[in-house]
Write a protein that holds these residues in place. Structure first.
Motif, PDB file in Angstrom:
ATOM      1  N   ALA A 198       0.835  -1.204   0.000  1.00  0.00           N
ATOM      2  CA  ALA A 198       0.000   0.000   0.000  1.00  0.00           C
ATOM      3  C   ALA A 198       0.867   1.250   0.000  1.00  0.00           C
ATOM      4  O   ALA A 198       0.604   2.197  -0.756  1.00  0.00           O
ATOM      5  CB  ALA A 198      -0.929  -0.009   1.209  1.00  0.00           C
ATOM      6  N   ALA A 199       1.903   1.266   0.832  1.00  0.00           N
ATOM      7  CA  ALA A 199       2.790   2.432   0.889  1.00  0.00           C
ATOM      8  C   ALA A 199       3.491   2.649  -0.446  1.00  0.00           C
ATOM      9  O   ALA A 199       3.615   3.780  -0.927  1.00  0.00           O
ATOM     10  CB  ALA A 199       3.817   2.252   2.005  1.00  0.00           C
ATOM     11  N   ARG A 200       3.953   1.556  -1.063  1.00  0.00           N
ATOM     12  CA  ARG A 200       4.617   1.684  -2.359  1.00  0.00           C
ATOM     13  C   ARG A 200       3.669   2.261  -3.398  1.00  0.00           C
ATOM     14  O   ARG A 200       4.017   3.172  -4.158  1.00  0.00           O
ATOM     15  CB  ARG A 200       5.131   0.314  -2.812  1.00  0.00           C
ATOM     16  CG  ARG A 200       5.993   0.379  -4.072  1.00  0.00           C
ATOM     17  CD  ARG A 200       5.976  -0.937  -4.838  1.00  0.00           C
ATOM     18  NE  ARG A 200       4.654  -1.256  -5.358  1.00  0.00           N
ATOM     19  CZ  ARG A 200       4.113  -0.679  -6.438  1.00  0.00           C
ATOM     20  NH1 ARG A 200       4.772   0.277  -7.094  1.00  0.00           N
ATOM     21  NH2 ARG A 200       2.918  -1.035  -6.847  1.00  0.00           N
ATOM     22  N   ALA A 201       2.438   1.725  -3.436  1.00  0.00           N
ATOM     23  CA  ALA A 201       1.462   2.180  -4.427  1.00  0.00           C
ATOM     24  C   ALA A 201       1.080   3.636  -4.202  1.00  0.00           C
ATOM     25  O   ALA A 201       0.963   4.418  -5.156  1.00  0.00           O
ATOM     26  CB  ALA A 201       0.220   1.290  -4.381  1.00  0.00           C
ATOM     27  N   LEU A 202       0.888   4.024  -2.947  1.00  0.00           N
ATOM     28  CA  LEU A 202       0.532   5.411  -2.659  1.00  0.00           C
ATOM     29  C   LEU A 202       1.680   6.351  -3.000  1.00  0.00           C
ATOM     30  O   LEU A 202       1.465   7.452  -3.522  1.00  0.00           O
ATOM     31  CB  LEU A 202       0.146   5.555  -1.183  1.00  0.00           C
ATOM     32  CG  LEU A 202      -1.150   4.855  -0.769  1.00  0.00           C
ATOM     33  CD1 LEU A 202      -1.298   4.857   0.744  1.00  0.00           C
ATOM     34  CD2 LEU A 202      -2.359   5.516  -1.426  1.00  0.00           C
ATOM     35  N   GLY A 203       2.893   5.931  -2.717  1.00  0.00           N
ATOM     36  CA  GLY A 203       4.033   6.782  -3.019  1.00  0.00           C
ATOM     37  C   GLY A 203       4.328   6.901  -4.503  1.00  0.00           C
ATOM     38  O   GLY A 203       4.866   7.905  -4.952  1.00  0.00           O
ATOM     39  N   ALA A 204       3.963   5.887  -5.266  1.00  0.00           N
ATOM     40  CA  ALA A 204       4.236   5.883  -6.706  1.00  0.00           C
ATOM     41  C   ALA A 204       3.033   6.313  -7.536  1.00  0.00           C
ATOM     42  O   ALA A 204       3.117   6.334  -8.765  1.00  0.00           O
ATOM     43  CB  ALA A 204       4.673   4.481  -7.142  1.00  0.00           C
ATOM     44  N   ALA A 205       1.916   6.647  -6.875  1.00  0.00           N
ATOM     45  CA  ALA A 205       0.662   6.943  -7.587  1.00  0.00           C
ATOM     46  C   ALA A 205       0.332   5.810  -8.545  1.00  0.00           C
ATOM     47  O   ALA A 205      -0.060   6.023  -9.694  1.00  0.00           O
ATOM     48  CB  ALA A 205       0.753   8.284  -8.328  1.00  0.00           C
ATOM     49  N   ASP A 206       0.499   4.580  -8.047  1.00  0.00           N
ATOM     50  CA  ASP A 206       0.269   3.375  -8.854  1.00  0.00           C
ATOM     51  C   ASP A 206      -1.212   3.010  -8.767  1.00  0.00           C
ATOM     52  O   ASP A 206      -1.652   2.301  -7.862  1.00  0.00           O
ATOM     53  CB  ASP A 206       1.150   2.243  -8.338  1.00  0.00           C
ATOM     54  CG  ASP A 206       1.140   1.016  -9.251  1.00  0.00           C
ATOM     55  OD1 ASP A 206       0.145   0.831  -9.987  1.00  0.00           O
ATOM     56  OD2 ASP A 206       2.104   0.242  -9.212  1.00  0.00           O
ATOM     57  N   VAL A 207      -1.973   3.501  -9.728  1.00  0.00           N
ATOM     58  CA  VAL A 207      -3.426   3.317  -9.728  1.00  0.00           C
ATOM     59  C   VAL A 207      -3.795   1.839  -9.827  1.00  0.00           C
ATOM     60  O   VAL A 207      -4.689   1.351  -9.118  1.00  0.00           O
ATOM     61  CB  VAL A 207      -4.048   4.124 -10.885  1.00  0.00           C
ATOM     62  CG1 VAL A 207      -5.510   3.774 -11.067  1.00  0.00           C
ATOM     63  CG2 VAL A 207      -3.879   5.619 -10.641  1.00  0.00           C
ATOM     64  N   ALA A 208      -3.106   1.107 -10.686  1.00  0.00           N
ATOM     65  CA  ALA A 208      -3.422  -0.307 -10.873  1.00  0.00           C
ATOM     66  C   ALA A 208      -3.175  -1.098  -9.595  1.00  0.00           C
ATOM     67  O   ALA A 208      -3.963  -1.995  -9.244  1.00  0.00           O
ATOM     68  CB  ALA A 208      -2.602  -0.882 -12.025  1.00  0.00           C
ATOM     69  N   ALA A 209      -2.104  -0.792  -8.886  1.00  0.00           N
ATOM     70  CA  ALA A 209      -1.796  -1.524  -7.658  1.00  0.00           C
ATOM     71  C   ALA A 209      -2.816  -1.235  -6.569  1.00  0.00           C
ATOM     72  O   ALA A 209      -3.204  -2.122  -5.812  1.00  0.00           O
ATOM     73  CB  ALA A 209      -0.390  -1.162  -7.175  1.00  0.00           C
TER      74      ALA A 209
END
Length: 237
Positions: free
Chosen positions: A173-184
Motif C-alpha cells: 500500500a505504501a509503495r502504491a501510494l508513493g508511486a501513484a500506482d493506480v493499478a496496484a
C-alpha cells in the motif's frame, strides 16, 4: 479531472488535544499532512472532496459546513470541527472526515469549495473505482483529500492483534501510494484488507478510480506504524 490528491491517516490521535501526553508521537505525521495539503492548495482546484471510510449508516455526501465532533473520545466542544464555512448539515461527519476537517482548519484551507464523502468500508472495488471516476468528472479541476489507515495488525498490542500478513500488505500500500500506482491500489484485496482492519482500502480505491488517466506522480512523505497501525502520508500532483 483529478489534478491533485493528498493521502493522510485518519486516527483521532492526530488531533493533539486528544493525544494529550502522546501528542509528540505523531508530530512527524502532522507535518507530513501539512506538506501534502500544501500540494492540494498549489493545484488550484475548483473543488476539494474529502474522502474517508465509514459504516454503512454514514455513507454518502456531506456538504460544506458539515460539523464533526471528537466528544466521543473525551474532548470538549472546543474541539468540534467544521468542513469549511457554511451552514451546519443534518448529519455529523464520520470520524475520518472529521479528522480531515481538522487538518483543513489547521491549514487555513480556503483555496476552493470543500465537501465530504463517506465511503462504506465493505464497498466493493468496482463500485469504489466508479465512485472515483464520478468525482473526477464533476469539475475541470478536482482535488481529493483521502483519509485512511493501513492494517491495524502490525504488533501484538495493535487493535487487531498481530497478523503476519499485515507488514506485506502495508508495504505494498505504501509503495502504491508513493508511486501513484493506480493499478496496484485497484488490485488491493478487499477481503484481506477487512481481515487486517485496513480502513483505508475503500478510500484508496476511490482515489484510484479518480486518478485513471490523470497522469499524476506521487511522493510518499511519511510511513510508520505507531500503535501497530499503518499510517501513510502521500501527495499526488
Amino acid at each position: 479531472m483529478l489534478v491533485a490528491a493528498a493521502i493522510c491517516p485518519a486516527p483521532p490521535m492526530l488531533v493533539p488535544e486528544l493525544a494529550a501526553g502522546a501528542a509528540a508521537e505523531l508530530g512527524d505525521a502532522r507535518t507530513a499532512c501539512s506538506d501534502a495539503l500544501s500540494v492540494l492548495a498549489a493545484s488550484r482546484p475548483d473543488r476539494l472532496v474529502v474522502v474517508g471510510a465509514c459504516d454503512q449508516d454514514h455513507e454518502g455526501s456531506y456538504p460544506q459546513g458539515a460539523r464533526g465532533t471528537f466528544r466521543g473520545f473525551g474532548a470538549g466542544a472546543e474541539s468540534d470541527v467544521q468542513l469549511g464555512e457554511g451552514e451546519e448539515g443534518p448529519r455529523l461527519l464520520p470520524v475520518p472526515l472529521a479528522v480531515g476537517a481538522w487538518l483543513l482548519g489547521r491549514a487555513g484551507w480556503g483555496a476552493a469549495p470543500v465537501e465530504g464523502l463517506g465511503v462504506a468500508e465493505p464497498l466493493d472495488t468496482a463500485r469504489c473505482l466508479e465512485t472515483g471516476r464520478e468525482l473526477a468528472g464533476r469539475d475541470a479541476r478536482v482535488a481529493l483529500l483521502v483519509m485512511g489507515d493501513g492494517s491495524a495488525c502490525r504488533t501484538l498490542k495493535a487493535p487487531g492483534y498481530l497478523d503476519e500478513r499485515a507488514a506485506a500488505f502495508d508495504a505494498e500500500a505504501a509503495r502504491a501510494l508513493g508511486a501513484a500506482d493506480v493499478a496496484a491500489l485497484a488490485a488491493l484485496d478487499p477481503a484481506l484488507a477487512a481481515e487486517l482492519r485496513a480502513a483505508g482500502r475503500a478510500p484508496w480505491q476511490v482515489l484510484a478510480g479518480a486518478a485513471e488517466g490523470a497522469g499524476l506522480e506521487g511522493r510518499l512523505l511519511y510511513e510508520d506504524a505507531p500503535y501497530g497501525v499503518g499510517y501513510f502520508v502521500a501527495a499526488w500532483s
